[in-house]
Scaffold this active site. Sequence first.
Site, PDB file in Angstrom:
ATOM      1  N   HIS A   1       0.922  -1.291   0.021  1.00 23.94           N
ATOM      2  CA  HIS A   1      -0.121   0.078   0.043  1.00 23.94           C
ATOM      3  C   HIS A   1       0.626   1.306  -0.122  1.00 23.94           C
ATOM      4  O   HIS A   1       1.936   1.758   0.280  1.00 23.94           O
ATOM      5  CB  HIS A   1      -0.857   0.136   1.523  1.00 23.94           C
ATOM      6  CG  HIS A   1      -1.736   0.979   1.606  1.00 23.94           C
ATOM      7  ND1 HIS A   1      -1.247   2.099   2.041  1.00 23.94           N
ATOM      8  CD2 HIS A   1      -3.008   1.718   0.677  1.00 23.94           C
ATOM      9  CE1 HIS A   1      -2.436   3.094   2.319  1.00 23.94           C
ATOM     10  NE2 HIS A   1      -2.946   2.980   1.362  1.00 23.94           N
TER      11      HIS A   1
ATOM     12  N   VAL B   1       1.584   4.038   1.916  1.00 25.69           N
ATOM     13  CA  VAL B   1       1.945   3.590   2.713  1.00 25.69           C
ATOM     14  C   VAL B   1       3.375   3.044   3.678  1.00 25.69           C
ATOM     15  O   VAL B   1       3.607   3.659   4.438  1.00 25.69           O
ATOM     16  CB  VAL B   1       1.288   4.581   4.340  1.00 25.69           C
ATOM     17  CG1 VAL B   1       0.033   5.680   3.694  1.00 25.69           C
ATOM     18  CG2 VAL B   1       0.898   3.276   4.339  1.00 25.69           C
ATOM     19  N   LYS B   2       3.989   2.372   2.547  1.00 25.26           N
ATOM     20  CA  LYS B   2       4.391   1.029   3.085  1.00 25.26           C
ATOM     21  C   LYS B   2       5.402   1.001   2.564  1.00 25.26           C
ATOM     22  O   LYS B   2       5.661   2.090   1.997  1.00 25.26           O
ATOM     23  CB  LYS B   2       3.774  -0.401   2.873  1.00 25.26           C
ATOM     24  CG  LYS B   2       2.203  -0.629   3.295  1.00 25.26           C
ATOM     25  CD  LYS B   2       2.573  -0.664   4.756  1.00 25.26           C
ATOM     26  CE  LYS B   2       1.104  -0.062   5.983  1.00 25.26           C
ATOM     27  NZ  LYS B   2      -0.237  -1.071   5.456  1.00 25.26           N
ATOM     28  N   ASN B   3       6.662   0.344   3.413  1.00 23.27           N
ATOM     29  CA  ASN B   3       8.244   1.495   2.523  1.00 23.27           C
ATOM     30  C   ASN B   3       8.184   0.778   2.085  1.00 23.27           C
ATOM     31  O   ASN B   3       8.793   1.311   0.473  1.00 23.27           O
ATOM     32  CB  ASN B   3       8.963  -0.295   3.802  1.00 23.27           C
ATOM     33  CG  ASN B   3       9.582   0.116   5.341  1.00 23.27           C
ATOM     34  OD1 ASN B   3       8.523   0.853   5.867  1.00 23.27           O
ATOM     35  ND2 ASN B   3      10.376  -0.401   5.762  1.00 23.27           N
TER      36      ASN B   3
END
Length: 408
Positions: free
Chosen positions: A195, A197-199
């Site tokens: 997603h 916002v993930k790393n």
Amino acid sequence: MKIPFSPPYIDEAVINEVVDSLRSGWITSGPKVKSLEEEIKTFSGAKEVLCVNSWTSGAIMMLRWLGVKEGDEVIVPAYTYSATALAVLHAGAKPVMVDSGKNFNISVEAIRNAITPRTKAIIPVDIAGFPCDYDQIMSMVQEPKIRGLFQVTSAVQKKLGRILVMNDAAHSLGAFYSKKQRTGCETDIAIFSLHAVKNVTTAEGGAICLNLPEPFNNEDLYKELRMTSLNCQTKDAFSKSKAGGWRYDIVGMGMKINMADVNAAIGLAQIREYPSLLKERKRVFETYDKAFTACDWAITPPSIDGEKESSYHIYALRIKDFTEELRDRMIDEIAKSEVAVNVHFIPMPMLSFFKSLGYDIKNYPQAYENFKGEISLPIYPQLNNEQLDFIIRTVKSAYNTIARDSIF
Ligand SMILES: *Cc1c(COP(=O)(O)O)cnc(C)c1O
């Protein structure tokens, strides 16, 4: 100074990879998805990796594959993002919520106490990117007494012969759970979220890592699940688009959750750079650690413990002895300086929907304790020293303002 919470990492390499997909004449599932799966496989050490359009849809598909039914139980931590439990509900089973430890992760003792003959799976969550105690969890599900409790109600369950462990690795791509091994192969199934916002991101996406024990064949399972993720259609659009390749069959009730190549292109460019991006995340984490370990009012989050090391996804600062109300006021104070912070997570039993199902936060005291003083600070590779100094000064002065104004 305006500091966003978690902007995606988009450089020229990412843009070029997306443009390459757009110009190629093929934008949905095809060569880019395949390359991303290969990259994640090499990076994580998982036996097979299948990319889908989200963590959530991937988890639903895997629980359906396991054959969970009404009345079946899946153990999840109360302290996580809601998708962990919603996936269980979508698959038709009951999420059994348990409490966490002081390090935010699910308590292994609480898992043990929650196991019943109806338990079909456990979904531990690597909160903030710090891996759970997988050695303990994996050996627990194999204990003869716990195996003995397991009631088989599907062909897959019969083949496995015990509770499935499927970790929610939404945050932990790149974390180490042992010296040489990154997350992705420590349990039967691990799912990363890609997603925004993930790393590592594909805007929306998920990567299912398959490490099923014998007699499962992970390669065959990959093929089966790939088809399931495409409506159980025997031919994907890429093969069908070739001249003469039109005929196909539908062999089951699949889902439509495949990842598109334009999306995969973003993650493909990012994962190639990820080892150096991880170093930058670690730099940010360590800068915060250095600043806040010096404050007697702050509790810094776990990052390294023995052989485990975080993926530095979230910097979960906790304020000692703060009530929820003081924490909220401190966040308002920080917001005045235009620094965006967050709270990870509101325990699920505090959310309306889960309350309506009968879950009660009183049963999860440590989850509440972890939540009530928690403030997540911005953490991403692009943050420079000047910005970090500003964030740290802002947080410290917000604490002083709130603490001065209240006797607690
Ligand atoms: C982001 C997240 C998910 C959901 O991921 P999606 O790809 O958005 O479905 C699940 N669990 C946790 C802990 C998350 O943070």
